[in-house]
Design a protein around this motif. Structure first.
Motif, PDB file in Angstrom:
ATOM      1  N   VAL A  12       0.835  -1.200   0.000  1.00  0.00           N
ATOM      2  CA  VAL A  12       0.000   0.000   0.000  1.00  0.00           C
ATOM      3  C   VAL A  12       0.875   1.257   0.000  1.00  0.00           C
ATOM      4  N   LEU A  13       1.971   1.229   0.747  1.00  0.00           N
ATOM      5  CA  LEU A  13       2.825   2.412   0.880  1.00  0.00           C
ATOM      6  C   LEU A  13       3.624   2.718  -0.382  1.00  0.00           C
ATOM      7  N   THR A  14       3.652   1.790  -1.331  1.00  0.00           N
ATOM      8  CA  THR A  14       4.367   2.080  -2.574  1.00  0.00           C
ATOM      9  C   THR A  14       3.595   3.043  -3.463  1.00  0.00           C
ATOM     10  N   ASP A  15       2.299   3.228  -3.175  1.00  0.00           N
ATOM     11  CA  ASP A  15       1.419   4.065  -4.003  1.00  0.00           C
ATOM     12  C   ASP A  15       1.344   3.568  -5.446  1.00  0.00           C
ATOM     13  N   ALA A  16       1.629   2.291  -5.639  1.00  0.00           N
ATOM     14  CA  ALA A  16       1.572   1.728  -6.992  1.00  0.00           C
ATOM     15  C   ALA A  16       0.170   1.269  -7.361  1.00  0.00           C
ATOM     16  N   GLY A  17      -0.772   1.411  -6.430  1.00  0.00           N
ATOM     17  CA  GLY A  17      -2.152   1.076  -6.724  1.00  0.00           C
ATOM     18  C   GLY A  17      -2.439  -0.405  -6.577  1.00  0.00           C
ATOM     19  N   PRO A  18      -3.617  -0.839  -7.036  1.00  0.00           N
ATOM     20  CA  PRO A  18      -4.024  -2.238  -6.903  1.00  0.00           C
ATOM     21  C   PRO A  18      -3.038  -3.220  -7.527  1.00  0.00           C
ATOM     22  N   GLU A  19      -2.271  -2.766  -8.540  1.00  0.00           N
ATOM     23  CA  GLU A  19      -1.328  -3.667  -9.202  1.00  0.00           C
ATOM     24  C   GLU A  19      -0.292  -4.207  -8.228  1.00  0.00           C
ATOM     25  N   ALA A  20       0.133  -3.372  -7.254  1.00  0.00           N
ATOM     26  CA  ALA A  20       1.126  -3.822  -6.277  1.00  0.00           C
ATOM     27  C   ALA A  20       0.567  -4.933  -5.401  1.00  0.00           C
ATOM     28  N   VAL A  21      -0.731  -4.854  -5.107  1.00  0.00           N
ATOM     29  CA  VAL A  21      -1.372  -5.868  -4.274  1.00  0.00           C
ATOM     30  C   VAL A  21      -1.568  -7.162  -5.059  1.00  0.00           C
ATOM     31  N   THR A  22      -2.076  -7.057  -6.260  1.00  0.00           N
ATOM     32  CA  THR A  22      -2.289  -8.264  -7.057  1.00  0.00           C
ATOM     33  C   THR A  22      -0.971  -8.936  -7.407  1.00  0.00           C
ATOM     34  N   ALA A  23       0.098  -8.161  -7.533  1.00  0.00           N
ATOM     35  CA  ALA A  23       1.413  -8.752  -7.788  1.00  0.00           C
ATOM     36  C   ALA A  23       1.844  -9.640  -6.629  1.00  0.00           C
ATOM     37  N   LEU A  24       1.494  -9.263  -5.403  1.00  0.00           N
ATOM     38  CA  LEU A  24       1.806 -10.092  -4.245  1.00  0.00           C
ATOM     39  C   LEU A  24       1.112 -11.448  -4.342  1.00  0.00           C
ATOM     40  N   THR A  25      -0.149 -11.430  -4.769  1.00  0.00           N
ATOM     41  CA  THR A  25      -0.907 -12.681  -4.827  1.00  0.00           C
ATOM     42  C   THR A  25      -0.427 -13.576  -5.963  1.00  0.00           C
ATOM     43  N   GLU A  26       0.068 -12.976  -7.039  1.00  0.00           N
ATOM     44  CA  GLU A  26       0.515 -13.770  -8.184  1.00  0.00           C
ATOM     45  C   GLU A  26       1.721 -14.634  -7.834  1.00  0.00           C
ATOM     46  N   ALA A  27       2.549 -14.145  -6.904  1.00  0.00           N
ATOM     47  CA  ALA A  27       3.763 -14.879  -6.546  1.00  0.00           C
ATOM     48  C   ALA A  27       3.590 -15.742  -5.302  1.00  0.00           C
ATOM     49  N   ALA A  28       2.380 -15.803  -4.746  1.00  0.00           N
ATOM     50  CA  ALA A  28       2.167 -16.469  -3.464  1.00  0.00           C
ATOM     51  C   ALA A  28       1.728 -17.917  -3.638  1.00  0.00           C
ATOM     52  N   ASP A  29       2.021 -18.718  -2.597  1.00  0.00           N
ATOM     53  CA  ASP A  29       1.465 -20.068  -2.534  1.00  0.00           C
ATOM     54  C   ASP A  29      -0.046 -19.955  -2.315  1.00  0.00           C
ATOM     55  N   THR A  30      -0.798 -20.866  -2.910  1.00  0.00           N
ATOM     56  CA  THR A  30      -2.254 -20.793  -2.799  1.00  0.00           C
ATOM     57  C   THR A  30      -2.840 -22.100  -2.298  1.00  0.00           C
ATOM     58  N   LEU A  31      -4.048 -21.985  -1.766  1.00  0.00           N
ATOM     59  CA  LEU A  31      -4.848 -23.167  -1.457  1.00  0.00           C
ATOM     60  C   LEU A  31      -6.308 -22.771  -1.631  1.00  0.00           C
ATOM     61  N   THR A  32      -7.147 -23.755  -1.835  1.00  0.00           N
ATOM     62  CA  THR A  32      -8.576 -23.514  -2.047  1.00  0.00           C
ATOM     63  C   THR A  32      -9.371 -24.098  -0.891  1.00  0.00           C
ATOM     64  N   VAL A  33     -10.275 -23.272  -0.356  1.00  0.00           N
ATOM     65  CA  VAL A  33     -11.140 -23.692   0.740  1.00  0.00           C
ATOM     66  C   VAL A  33     -12.583 -23.406   0.324  1.00  0.00           C
ATOM     67  N   THR A  34     -13.508 -23.719   1.187  1.00  0.00           N
ATOM     68  CA  THR A  34     -14.906 -23.389   0.950  1.00  0.00           C
ATOM     69  C   THR A  34     -15.244 -22.114   1.708  1.00  0.00           C
ATOM     70  N   ALA A  35     -15.734 -21.117   1.003  1.00  0.00           N
ATOM     71  CA  ALA A  35     -16.107 -19.868   1.664  1.00  0.00           C
ATOM     72  C   ALA A  35     -17.121 -20.150   2.756  1.00  0.00           C
ATOM     73  N   GLY A  36     -16.884 -19.565   3.932  1.00  0.00           N
ATOM     74  CA  GLY A  36     -17.740 -19.823   5.073  1.00  0.00           C
ATOM     75  C   GLY A  36     -17.246 -20.941   5.958  1.00  0.00           C
ATOM     76  N   ASP A  37     -16.132 -21.582   5.593  1.00  0.00           N
ATOM     77  CA  ASP A  37     -15.533 -22.630   6.431  1.00  0.00           C
ATOM     78  C   ASP A  37     -15.311 -22.061   7.839  1.00  0.00           C
ATOM     79  N   PRO A  38     -15.762 -22.754   8.888  1.00  0.00           N
ATOM     80  CA  PRO A  38     -15.611 -22.219  10.249  1.00  0.00           C
ATOM     81  C   PRO A  38     -14.169 -21.994  10.670  1.00  0.00           C
ATOM     82  N   GLU A  39     -13.206 -22.642  10.011  1.00  0.00           N
ATOM     83  CA  GLU A  39     -11.797 -22.414  10.327  1.00  0.00           C
ATOM     84  C   GLU A  39     -11.234 -21.179   9.636  1.00  0.00           C
ATOM     85  N   LEU A  40     -12.019 -20.582   8.742  1.00  0.00           N
ATOM     86  CA  LEU A  40     -11.584 -19.404   7.997  1.00  0.00           C
ATOM     87  C   LEU A  40     -12.026 -18.160   8.761  1.00  0.00           C
ATOM     88  N   ARG A  41     -11.069 -17.491   9.410  1.00  0.00           N
ATOM     89  CA  ARG A  41     -11.410 -16.357  10.276  1.00  0.00           C
ATOM     90  C   ARG A  41     -11.117 -15.045   9.552  1.00  0.00           C
TER      91      ARG A  41
END
Length: 298
Positions: free
Chosen positions: A41-70
């Motif tokens: 956020v502090l880079t002021d690069a806009g949403p692209e800086a945030v989405t760039a973080l997710t592109e390089a991240a490890d991922t997993l898929t859960v079910t929305a509303g899962d009680p373990e998802l806080r």
């Protein structure tokens, strides 16, 4: 609509999710280490800086509303309770302009209030705790602006979300000097952060549920088009004070509500559930009221 991000804790790790997912549907989580989102956020690069973080991240898929998802308040630091502040403004809307007056040569100024520390924020599903003996509680559906101060104390706008500024308006009606005390109730906030400019309009409905049935419901319309003061006037006033410009501080700024159940003479009570459905943005907050604390001594 703006890019939307949400933060969650799942099985001891923090994740970021893009967009909004309906309960029961698959939801992709991106593991972004603590602090990286704030730094983006502090880079002021806009949403692209945030989405760039997710592109390089490890991922997993859960079910929305899962009680373990806080769900977590967006961008809430984990470094301590004094690193984030929740505050807001009273009587900001044109519908309440009769109460906005000048004082001699001094033009009207936005009326600021302290609401709490960031650690006091509650996400959907969690109870909102109020004092043991409230006078007249009021739910308030509001837009929440999120700002992150850099190491020099300069505020950087991160985006907006939605909240419920639950408070005791009964104290304010007795004496406006009691207003700060009436604001010391828990605040609900959506985990969904919209990475765009504050909306000109956001609309939806509020329902108060009691004993499993709807006891009251009504519409609301909020956004910059409804404000008496501009967003720039509000934030320029806010950040003119050095205390709000502490390096590293995250500010959650409530921008006011137009109407609530109070205006129909309805009184919230212990155990009521407040459901705020921001239909224009696909966001909902549902939180029960919980009387707490210790009754005042007689």
């Amino acid at each position: 609509m703006s890019t939307t991000i949400s933060e969650y804790e799942y099985r001891g790790r923090r994740y970021v999710s893009l967009g909004t997912t309906a309960p029961g549907e698959p939801q992709t989580l991106h593991h972004v280490p603590d602090g990286r989102l704030l730094a983006a956020v502090l880079t002021d690069a806009g949403p692209e800086a945030v989405t760039a973080l997710t592109e390089a991240a490890d991922t997993l898929t859960v079910t929305a509303g899962d009680p373990e998802l806080r769900p977590l308040p967006p961008l809430l630091p984990t470094t301590g309770p004094g690193t984030a502040l929740v505050s807001g403004f009273l009587g900001t809307h044109k519908s309440k302009s009769a109460a906005i007056v000048a004082h001699g040569d001094q033009p009207p100024l936005p009326k600021w209030f302290f609401k709490g520390l960031g650690s006091w924020l509650r996400t959907p599903g969690q109870p909102l705790v109020v004092p043991a003996e409230p006078v007249w509680l009021i739910e308030e559906a509001e837009i929440v602006l999120v700002y992150v101060n850099d190491d020099e104390g300069t505020p950087h706008y991160a985006g907006y979300t939605f909240g419920n500024d639950l408070c005791d308006i009964g104290l304010h009606r007795i004496d406006p000097g009691y207003t700060p005390t009436g604001k010391l109730c828990d605040t609900a906030i959506s985990p969904h952060l919209f990475l765009g400019e504050p909306p000109r309009a956001a609309t939806g409905r509020v329902a108060i549920e009691r004993d499993g049935a709807t006891a009251w419901e009504g519409k609301f319309e909020i956004g910059s088009d409804s404000l008496y003061f501009t967003v720039e006037e509000l934030t320029e006033r806010l950040f003119s004070f050095p205390a709000l410009r502490r390096p590293g501080l995250v500010n959650y700024v409530l921008t006011g509500a137009d109407r609530s159940s109070f205006h129909d003479g309805f009184q919230l009570t212990d155990g009521d559930r407040m459901v705020i459905d921001v239909t224009s943005h696909g966001v909902a907050l549902s939180n029960p009221v919980q009387y707490g604390g210790v009754a005042a001594a007689s």
